[in-house]
Write an enzyme that holds these catalytic residues in place. Structure first.
Site, PDB file in Angstrom:
ATOM      1  N   ASP A 162      -8.235  -5.526   7.206  1.00 13.13           N
ATOM      2  CA  ASP A 162      -8.773  -6.319   6.104  1.00 13.13           C
ATOM      3  C   ASP A 162      -9.654  -7.445   6.619  1.00 13.13           C
ATOM      4  O   ASP A 162     -10.642  -7.817   5.966  1.00 13.13           O
ATOM      5  CB  ASP A 162      -7.649  -6.879   5.246  1.00 13.13           C
ATOM      6  CG  ASP A 162      -7.138  -5.867   4.236  1.00 13.13           C
ATOM      7  OD1 ASP A 162      -7.953  -5.349   3.462  1.00 13.13           O
ATOM      8  OD2 ASP A 162      -5.930  -5.588   4.229  1.00 13.13           O
TER       9      ASP A 162
ATOM     10  N   ARG B  32       7.270  -6.169   3.102  1.00 11.02           N
ATOM     11  CA  ARG B  32       6.039  -6.762   2.568  1.00 11.02           C
ATOM     12  C   ARG B  32       5.921  -6.460   1.080  1.00 11.02           C
ATOM     13  O   ARG B  32       5.788  -5.299   0.682  1.00 11.02           O
ATOM     14  CB  ARG B  32       4.808  -6.226   3.296  1.00 11.02           C
ATOM     15  CG  ARG B  32       3.515  -6.845   2.770  1.00 11.02           C
ATOM     16  CD  ARG B  32       2.312  -6.520   3.630  1.00 11.02           C
ATOM     17  NE  ARG B  32       1.867  -5.144   3.504  1.00 11.02           N
ATOM     18  CZ  ARG B  32       0.721  -4.679   4.027  1.00 11.02           C
ATOM     19  NH1 ARG B  32      -0.070  -5.503   4.711  1.00 11.02           N
ATOM     20  NH2 ARG B  32       0.382  -3.405   3.888  1.00 11.02           N
TER      21      ARG B  32
ATOM     22  N   HIS C 176       0.819  -1.216   0.000  1.00 16.21           N
ATOM     23  CA  HIS C 176       0.000   0.000   0.000  1.00 16.21           C
ATOM     24  C   HIS C 176       0.857   1.272   0.000  1.00 16.21           C
ATOM     25  O   HIS C 176       0.368   2.337   0.359  1.00 16.21           O
ATOM     26  CB  HIS C 176      -0.912   0.011   1.224  1.00 16.21           C
ATOM     27  CG  HIS C 176      -1.943  -1.080   1.224  1.00 16.21           C
ATOM     28  ND1 HIS C 176      -2.943  -1.161   0.286  1.00 16.21           N
ATOM     29  CD2 HIS C 176      -2.127  -2.136   2.043  1.00 16.21           C
ATOM     30  CE1 HIS C 176      -3.708  -2.211   0.524  1.00 16.21           C
ATOM     31  NE2 HIS C 176      -3.229  -2.833   1.582  1.00 16.21           N
TER      32      HIS C 176
ATOM     33  N   GLU D  93      -5.584 -12.226   7.042  1.00 17.18           N
ATOM     34  CA  GLU D  93      -6.369 -10.993   7.029  1.00 17.18           C
ATOM     35  C   GLU D  93      -7.704 -11.161   6.296  1.00 17.18           C
ATOM     36  O   GLU D  93      -8.182 -10.230   5.657  1.00 17.18           O
ATOM     37  CB  GLU D  93      -5.548  -9.849   6.434  1.00 17.18           C
ATOM     38  CG  GLU D  93      -4.831 -10.175   5.132  1.00 17.18           C
ATOM     39  CD  GLU D  93      -3.899  -9.072   4.675  1.00 17.18           C
ATOM     40  OE1 GLU D  93      -4.071  -7.916   5.113  1.00 17.18           O
ATOM     41  OE2 GLU D  93      -3.003  -9.357   3.861  1.00 17.18           O
TER      42      GLU D  93
ATOM     43  N   ASP E 209      16.705 -11.468  -3.825  1.00 16.82           N
ATOM     44  CA  ASP E 209      17.975 -11.120  -4.448  1.00 16.82           C
ATOM     45  C   ASP E 209      18.447  -9.726  -4.039  1.00 16.82           C
ATOM     46  O   ASP E 209      19.659  -9.459  -4.026  1.00 16.82           O
ATOM     47  CB  ASP E 209      17.876 -11.226  -5.971  1.00 16.82           C
ATOM     48  CG  ASP E 209      17.906 -12.666  -6.465  1.00 16.82           C
ATOM     49  OD1 ASP E 209      18.190 -13.563  -5.646  1.00 16.82           O
ATOM     50  OD2 ASP E 209      17.636 -12.897  -7.661  1.00 16.82           O
TER      51      ASP E 209
END
Length: 267
Positions: free
Chosen positions: A180, A75, A50, A154, A89
């Site tokens: 959520d 995240r 977000h 969530e 990576d």
């Protein structure tokens, strides 16, 4: 020059012997990330679901926080093998995967962080910061030990399957997202609703029974403490952008007459 990677989030959690408190870093700014990293909190969560973060800004923030005694979790925007490969990576060691609704989706995330034959992670360590460009001895053989995987619960579907998700080998812990979750329960914006809190506490109990740590998002202090009392092992108690928004509003309310702010059309 042989190098050694730092401990994972869950290693730090075990060593701390107490719940870990952290905050979101959502601004996309390495400078802000560094300020938060030096706050004295245990961990920061760099968000790309977000927040305006791409690979380059995440890398810059990893650099910015690396000099501080703080754990960095990241995240990604989606549970996707290619996206996860790129994050690993970059040198991300602690991943929080959003919207994991089933054991199958959890297993897919596990496969994405492991090299064959135990997973499907693409092999590019010689080109990547993850292995410090092959300066970490035996990185390919030990990579899974340097990565922690948290999946986010969530939704009602995820909460209903929480025991199965927790049972997936390679899932190190779960993180509850009450906002959520509330929305999926038809209670949009009501993350403090007793029905939502009851589901969160059920998931905390399931994690305890499975012997795995569980965290939760709770900006309200009393709610955060209640979840800690209910068994949460780690919490997020604020966000950089929220701190700036509320503090700047405080300045305005202190120094700008109410009559003037009421006439402004920009907010």
């Amino acid at each position: 020059m042989p190098l050694q990677l730092g401990p994972t989030f869950f290693s730090a959690l075990t060593e701390a012997g107490r719940p870990l408190a952290g905050m979101w870093v959502c601004s996309g700014s390495p400078l802000v990330a560094e300020i938060c990293a030096g706050s004295g909190l245990d961990w920061v969560l760099i968000d790309a679901e977000h927040s305006p973060n791409g690979l380059e800004s995440i890398l810059a923030q990893l650099h910015a926080v690396s000099g501080y005694p703080v754990q960095a979790m990241v995240r990604p925007p989606v549970n996707d093998t290619v996206v996860i490969k790129q994050y690993l990576d970059l040198g991300v060691q602690n991943l929080l995967i959003p919207m994991v609704n089933s054991a199958f989706e959890a297993a897919s995330a596990v496969a994405a962080v492991r090299y064959p034959p135990h997973g499907v992670r693409g092999v590019g360590s010689a080109l990547a910061r993850a292995s410090r460009w092959n300066r970490v001895p035996d990185y390919l053989a030990s990579a899974s030990e340097s990565i922690s995987l948290t999946v986010q619960i969530e939704s009602e579907a995820a909460a209903s399957a929480v025991e199965e998700i927790l049972a997936v080998d390679g899932v190190d812990g779960i993180f509850l997202g009450p906002s959520d979750l509330a929305a999926s329960m038809g209670l949009l914006g009501q993350q403090e609703n007793p029905l939502v809190r009851a589901v969160v506490e059920h998931c905390l109990e399931a994690a305890k029974a499975a012997g795995k740590p569980a965290g939760v998002n709770a900006f309200n202090e009393s709610t955060a403490r209640a979840y800690l009392d209910a068994g949460a092992s780690f919490v997020l108690v604020g966000a950089d952008v929220a701190v700036l928004a509320r503090a700047s509003e405080g300045f305005a309310s202190t120094f700008i007459p109410v009559s003037e702010t009421a006439d402004r059309e920009s907010y």
